[in-house]
Design a protein around this motif. Structure first.
Motif, PDB file in Angstrom:
ATOM      1  N   MET A 196       0.847  -1.275   0.497  1.00  0.00           N
ATOM      2  CA  MET A 196      -0.123  -0.123  -0.032  1.00  0.00           C
ATOM      3  C   MET A 196       0.730   1.397  -0.159  1.00  0.00           C
ATOM      4  N   LEU A 197       2.035   0.947   0.724  1.00  0.00           N
ATOM      5  CA  LEU A 197       3.101   2.173   0.334  1.00  0.00           C
ATOM      6  C   LEU A 197       3.011   2.640  -0.648  1.00  0.00           C
ATOM      7  N   SER A 198       4.066   1.749  -1.578  1.00  0.00           N
ATOM      8  CA  SER A 198       4.751   2.396  -2.431  1.00  0.00           C
ATOM      9  C   SER A 198       4.316   1.532  -4.578  1.00  0.00           C
ATOM     10  N   GLY A 199       2.486   0.306  -3.562  1.00  0.00           N
ATOM     11  CA  GLY A 199       2.388   0.394  -4.974  1.00  0.00           C
ATOM     12  C   GLY A 199       3.496  -0.447  -5.084  1.00  0.00           C
ATOM     13  N   ILE A 200       4.102  -1.148  -4.927  1.00  0.00           N
ATOM     14  CA  ILE A 200       4.354  -2.801  -5.954  1.00  0.00           C
ATOM     15  C   ILE A 200       3.789  -3.941  -5.648  1.00  0.00           C
ATOM     16  N   THR A 201       3.774  -4.675  -6.526  1.00  0.00           N
ATOM     17  CA  THR A 201       2.951  -5.730  -6.755  1.00  0.00           C
ATOM     18  C   THR A 201       3.729  -7.203  -5.321  1.00  0.00           C
ATOM     19  N   VAL A 202       3.345  -7.466  -4.733  1.00  0.00           N
ATOM     20  CA  VAL A 202       4.191  -8.662  -3.970  1.00  0.00           C
ATOM     21  C   VAL A 202       3.614  -9.979  -4.857  1.00  0.00           C
ATOM     22  N   GLY A 203       3.854 -11.093  -4.356  1.00  0.00           N
ATOM     23  CA  GLY A 203       3.318 -12.155  -4.854  1.00  0.00           C
ATOM     24  C   GLY A 203       1.664 -12.349  -4.801  1.00  0.00           C
ATOM     25  N   GLY A 204       1.131 -13.238  -5.573  1.00  0.00           N
ATOM     26  CA  GLY A 204       0.219 -13.396  -5.952  1.00  0.00           C
ATOM     27  C   GLY A 204      -0.779 -15.058  -5.415  1.00  0.00           C
ATOM     28  N   VAL A 205      -2.555 -14.877  -6.007  1.00  0.00           N
ATOM     29  CA  VAL A 205      -2.729 -16.117  -5.301  1.00  0.00           C
ATOM     30  C   VAL A 205      -3.769 -16.451  -6.981  1.00  0.00           C
ATOM     31  N   HIS A 206      -4.214 -17.367  -7.224  1.00  0.00           N
ATOM     32  CA  HIS A 206      -4.872 -18.112  -8.663  1.00  0.00           C
ATOM     33  C   HIS A 206      -5.508 -19.303  -7.996  1.00  0.00           C
ATOM     34  N   LYS A 207      -6.257 -19.260  -8.003  1.00  0.00           N
ATOM     35  CA  LYS A 207      -7.449 -20.535  -7.349  1.00  0.00           C
ATOM     36  C   LYS A 207      -6.588 -20.490  -6.567  1.00  0.00           C
ATOM     37  N   ASN A 208      -6.928 -19.457  -5.098  1.00  0.00           N
ATOM     38  CA  ASN A 208      -6.723 -19.505  -4.378  1.00  0.00           C
ATOM     39  C   ASN A 208      -5.732 -20.702  -3.196  1.00  0.00           C
ATOM     40  N   MET A 209      -4.787 -20.261  -5.154  1.00  0.00           N
ATOM     41  CA  MET A 209      -3.076 -21.429  -3.918  1.00  0.00           C
ATOM     42  C   MET A 209      -3.041 -20.210  -4.417  1.00  0.00           C
ATOM     43  N   LEU A 210      -1.177 -19.943  -3.505  1.00  0.00           N
ATOM     44  CA  LEU A 210      -0.907 -18.593  -3.518  1.00  0.00           C
ATOM     45  C   LEU A 210       0.504 -19.441  -4.805  1.00  0.00           C
ATOM     46  N   ILE A 211       1.114 -18.720  -5.333  1.00  0.00           N
ATOM     47  CA  ILE A 211       1.794 -18.358  -6.417  1.00  0.00           C
ATOM     48  C   ILE A 211       2.940 -17.063  -6.661  1.00  0.00           C
ATOM     49  N   GLU A 212       4.293 -17.922  -6.875  1.00  0.00           N
ATOM     50  CA  GLU A 212       5.145 -16.554  -7.401  1.00  0.00           C
ATOM     51  C   GLU A 212       4.567 -16.108  -8.901  1.00  0.00           C
ATOM     52  N   LYS A 213       4.330 -17.058  -9.579  1.00  0.00           N
ATOM     53  CA  LYS A 213       4.194 -16.877 -11.069  1.00  0.00           C
ATOM     54  C   LYS A 213       3.056 -16.347 -12.547  1.00  0.00           C
ATOM     55  N   HIS A 214       2.892 -15.974 -12.889  1.00  0.00           N
ATOM     56  CA  HIS A 214       1.677 -15.800 -13.964  1.00  0.00           C
ATOM     57  C   HIS A 214       1.452 -17.181 -14.439  1.00  0.00           C
ATOM     58  N   PRO A 215       0.504 -18.154 -14.601  1.00  0.00           N
ATOM     59  CA  PRO A 215       0.406 -19.510 -14.628  1.00  0.00           C
ATOM     60  C   PRO A 215       0.377 -18.938 -16.146  1.00  0.00           C
ATOM     61  N   ASP A 216       0.223 -18.915 -17.116  1.00  0.00           N
ATOM     62  CA  ASP A 216      -0.065 -18.321 -18.582  1.00  0.00           C
ATOM     63  C   ASP A 216       1.596 -18.296 -19.136  1.00  0.00           C
ATOM     64  N   THR A 217       2.364 -16.711 -18.839  1.00  0.00           N
ATOM     65  CA  THR A 217       2.951 -16.521 -19.214  1.00  0.00           C
ATOM     66  C   THR A 217       4.654 -17.015 -19.071  1.00  0.00           C
TER      67      THR A 217
END
Lengths: 313, 523
Positions: A196-217
């Protein structure tokens, strides 16, 4: 607050608690139509000079279908149901040639196909409770270049959760092949938590699973710097006075030419944002509640409060 | 907010408790175990075997008396014509069945509940035999003094026996003791194929209950005491074929029971059920090859109710519907529990309950087969209609029509296969199935097939759960006897309405986050 909690919540906000303690308590029913009906939302935002995609025209009844022919002058546009939930019924047209139109997903459509889709919208197929609906045609949002690695399909958006006017959590939502260009996590989109302070993304979620990389690319999801981040937060806090809802989500898109635009509001924002941020909402919500003079704060002060809270918890 | 909710639900629970208590202690409504002892459920099963001609048979039915309350009567007549009549002479209640030309066997059942009390009488010691009793007796009771075919009270030998037994005794109480002791002491009990008449019993001094009762009645009448045979059942849980007979004498203005076989002098225990009065036959038939019968006896748990605020005063054929109606709120409680505590997705709140009621009607397994069949075919047809680009409302209407088509074909098929149970499908389950189809289609369009299947699975699971709970017979009777239990239902739902804990499925959904948090907490 409650009498019987058999399971430890670890600061995670569940559906029951969201409904009982936040949406039911802070979102009066009478203001729901303002956010459930995208045409009304648009109108209110425009009145307060808050940027939103330009409305071309609307189709309210079946007999107005003939006006749909105006789209033959348009190359790029989006057709949306006014009361659609979770991104349902949205048709994004990205190109046009002699044979007809092409959706952003590459599907070819004729005039007939588009008319059928609008008919279904009017019949209420995509509306929240199945009641008759209106369709509208609006500006085709072109994604900001920073998202280029993720925008093979659809437009990413940024959701900000506002609790009593204070931004408490945010995520970037990236469409996937699976979500068919939609930025909705239910339908398979990826959510990336945002600092919220910097506007830089951290890791993600895909279908309730924690992920670090985009599933397509396979691109890493963390480390994207969201453009116009401060402007987005400033705009977000301003909407609190307009819509009078205590707990809601604001969906921004960043157009490459027009900058951040508010796409829609959501009075029942989902809970997966906590997974995307790897952080429960409850500590932040309680921190806002501890601020006793919250109702008297100006938008600028609420933004300052938000920064204080997200640093602390 | 929460305090108010707790207060309200506490008030509701207390109100329900108070109503419950009041009805238990003042309303004649009871679930206490000592009442079970003389609450009985009796089934009289009869199997008439036809001889190829018209036939009829009659059964004497138990009557309401001061010590005997008959309720929840139910007749299963298997298509025979049936009427209840009062016999002219003995005033017994008679059930009379008539058949058309009957070949083979039919099964007829008469089921009822009885609440029975024990009674003990005192015979005033100074009461003397009334020589003018005939003039004091009501005209319809005169027959209890006259001799009849098997009770030869005017026979010389009987009078001789009487004189030998009582001598010159004139006190009614002492006469009764002497007669009772004589029959009990001198006539040996022996079970027989048909009961002997009074004279034969006294000659041979062996008899079954019927013979002893006839002898006792004959002697009493000879002594100038109005007397009659009473027949019925000695109730005990189990199946039996044996009836019992004893005696009632009219002494001091009331009918007082005497059972020489089981030694009840001027008293009757609380498991004696009176089926008829007078020297008649319990079950009589004409035109039948034979008739088999049995008595199946069990304890009854719900007592009869004679208060105006009880649902028991509703006509009997409404009881079933009312019981079902009362269980719907219980079903909603189950849906609320599974949704809010566990988080199972379902079609709406009432979808699972409606489905459970449909299952109730068509049974669980056929019901589940129905749902699967209907949804599968619906999926296929929808794909076709999508291809033709049919507008949403007509499309749903076509699907509903398809469901009706499928259901009536299943019904036709079941007739040919001989599965008649399927024919019981009434309009209600069909409406529910079609409604479910629509919900399925809409969800499939909105959220995709996977979400639709998930929700239908959830709906089926929750409705099975609701079905099993709503199928508990005890629960049905309790809600019917004490509808104020619904207030408790509301109270629980109120508490559930303020339940803000995390759902079980959310524990799974946020499992990774939970792990992260636990680690953070530790470090």
């Amino acid at each position: 607050m409650s009498f019987f909690h058999p399971f430890r919540d670890n600061g995670i906000l569940g559906m029951n608690r969201r409904n009982a303690c936040y949406t039911l308590r802070y979102n009066p029913r009478k203001f729901y139509p303002l956010v459930d009906d995208k045409l009304q939302t648009k109108q209110l935002l425009e009145e307060h000079a808050i940027p939103t995609p330009i409305l071309y025209f609307e189709i309210r009844y079946e007999f107005e279908l003939k006006y749909l022919r105006q789209i033959k002058h348009l190359k790029k546009f989006a057709i949306k149901p006014a009361r659609g939930a979770e991104g349902r019924g949205i048709l994004v047209i990205a190109d046009k040639d002699e044979q007809g139109w092409k959706t952003s997903g590459g599907e070819r459509l004729t005039m007939e196909d588009i008319e059928y889709h609008v008919s279904n919208i009017l019949a209420g197929l995509y509306s929240l409770s199945g009641v008759d609906d209106h369709a509208f045609i609006e500006y085709f949002v072109q994604s900001h270049p920073v998202f280029r690695p993720f925008t093979e399909k659809g437009v990413p958006d940024i959701r900000v959760i506002l609790y009593r006017g204070v931004p408490v959590m945010s995520m970037l939502r990236l469409p996937t092949m699976e979500s068919r260009g939609k930025a909705n996590l239910h339908q398979g989109a990826v959510g990336a938590g945002v600092d919220m302070l910097s506007g830089i993304t951290v890791g993600g979620v895909h279908k309730n699973m924690l992920i670090e990389k985009h599933p397509d690319t396979g691109q890493p999801i963390a480390g994207i710097t969201l453009p116009h981040w401060n402007y987005i937060l400033e705009t977000a806090v301003k909407t609190y006075e307009i819509f009078k809802l205590g707990y809601f989500g604001i969906d921004f898109v960043i157009d490459r030419y027009l900058g951040p635009l508010i796409l829609e509001l959501n009075a029942r924002p989902g809970l997966s944002i906590q997974l995307a941020n790897r952080h429960g909402l409850l500590p932040r919500l309680s921190a806002v509640d501890r601020q006793t003079d919250i109702e008297t704060l100006a938008p600028r002060d609420r933004l300052a409060l938000s920064r204080e809270i997200v640093t602390a918890v | 907010m929460n305090k108010k909710v707790y207060l309200l639900s506490a008030v509701l629970m207390i109100t329900a408790g108070v109503l419950f208590y009041l009805r238990l202690s003042f309303g004649g409504q009871s679930i206490r175990p000592e009442f079970d002892q003389h609450l009985w459920r009796v089934e009289i099963g009869m199997t008439p075997h036809g001889s190829g001609s018209r036939a009829s048979f009659r059964l004497t039915l138990p009557a309401e008396t001061e010590r005997q309350t008959i309720y929840n009567e139910n007749f299963e007549n298997s298509g025979l014509s049936f009427a209840i009549q009062e016999s002219k002479l003995t005033k017994n209640r008679m059930g009379r069945w008539q058949t058309q030309i009957l070949d083979g066997a039919k099964s007829v059942k008469y089921i009822f509940s009885a609440q029975l009390k024990s009674q003990t009488f005192d015979i005033p010691p100074d009461l003397r035999l009334d020589p003018a009793i005939k003039d004091h007796l009501a005209p319809e009771d005169q027959l209890w003094l006259k001799p009849s075919e098997f009770i030869q009270s005017d026979n010389k030998k009987i009078r001789h026996y009487l004189r030998k037994i009582i001598g010159r005794e004139k006190h009614t109480g002492k006469v009764m003791h002497k007669l009772f002791d004589f029959v009990r002491g001198q006539v040996q009990y022996q079970s027989e194929k048909g009961s002997k008449d009074a004279l034969e019993t006294l000659k041979q001094l062996t008899a079954d209950c019927g013979g002893q009762a006839r002898a006792m009645v004959a002697l009493s009448r000879a002594a100038g005491i109005p007397s009659r045979v009473v027949g019925g059942l000695v109730l005990e849980p189990g199946v039996k074929q044996i009836t019992h007979a004893w005696v009632e004498n009219y002494i001091g203005g009331q009918w007082i029971p005497f059972d020489t076989v089981n030694n009840h002098f001027a008293s009757i225990p609380n498991h004696y059920l009176v089926l008829y009065k007078g020297d008649v036959v319990l079950l009589r038939h004409s035109g039948l090859a034979k008739i088999d019968y049995y008595f199946s006896v069990n304890f009854e748990t719900m007592p009869p109710v004679d208060q105006p605020w009880s649902l028991y005063i509703l006509p009997v054929h409404f009881h079933g519907v009312t019981k079902m109606l009362l269980l719907i709120p219980l079903g909603t409680l189950i849906v609320a529990l599974t949704r809010i505590i566990i988080g199972i997705p379902t079609f709406g709140t009432f979808g699972p309950i409606l489905l459970a009621i449909a299952f109730e009607e068509v049974l669980l397994v056929p019901g589940l087969l129905f749902v699967t069949l209907v949804l599968t075919i619906n999926c296929l047809v929808r794909r076709l209609l999508d291809h033709l680009k049919i507008l949403i409302i007509p499309k749903l209407a076509i699907l509903v029509t398809m469901v009706v088509l499928i259901l009536i074909s299943v019904m036709m098929l079941s007739v040919h296969v001989g599965q008649l149970r399927m024919l019981y499908v009434s309009a209600f389950p069909i409406i529910i199935m079609t409604w479910m189809t629509e919900r399925f289609s809409v969800l499939q369009i909105e959220d995709g097939t996977l979400a639709a299947i998930k929700s239908s699975l959830g709906t089926v699971i929750v409705s099975c759960l609701a079905y099993f709970v709503m199928d508990i017979p005890k629960l049905r009777s309790y809600f019917f006897a004490f509808p104020e239990l619904l207030l408790v239902n509301i109270a629980i739902l109120l508490l559930l309405g303020r339940y803000t804990g995390i759902r079980l499925t959310e524990l799974w959904r946020f499992r990774d986050l939970h792990k992260l948090q636990e680690e953070k907490n530790r470090s």
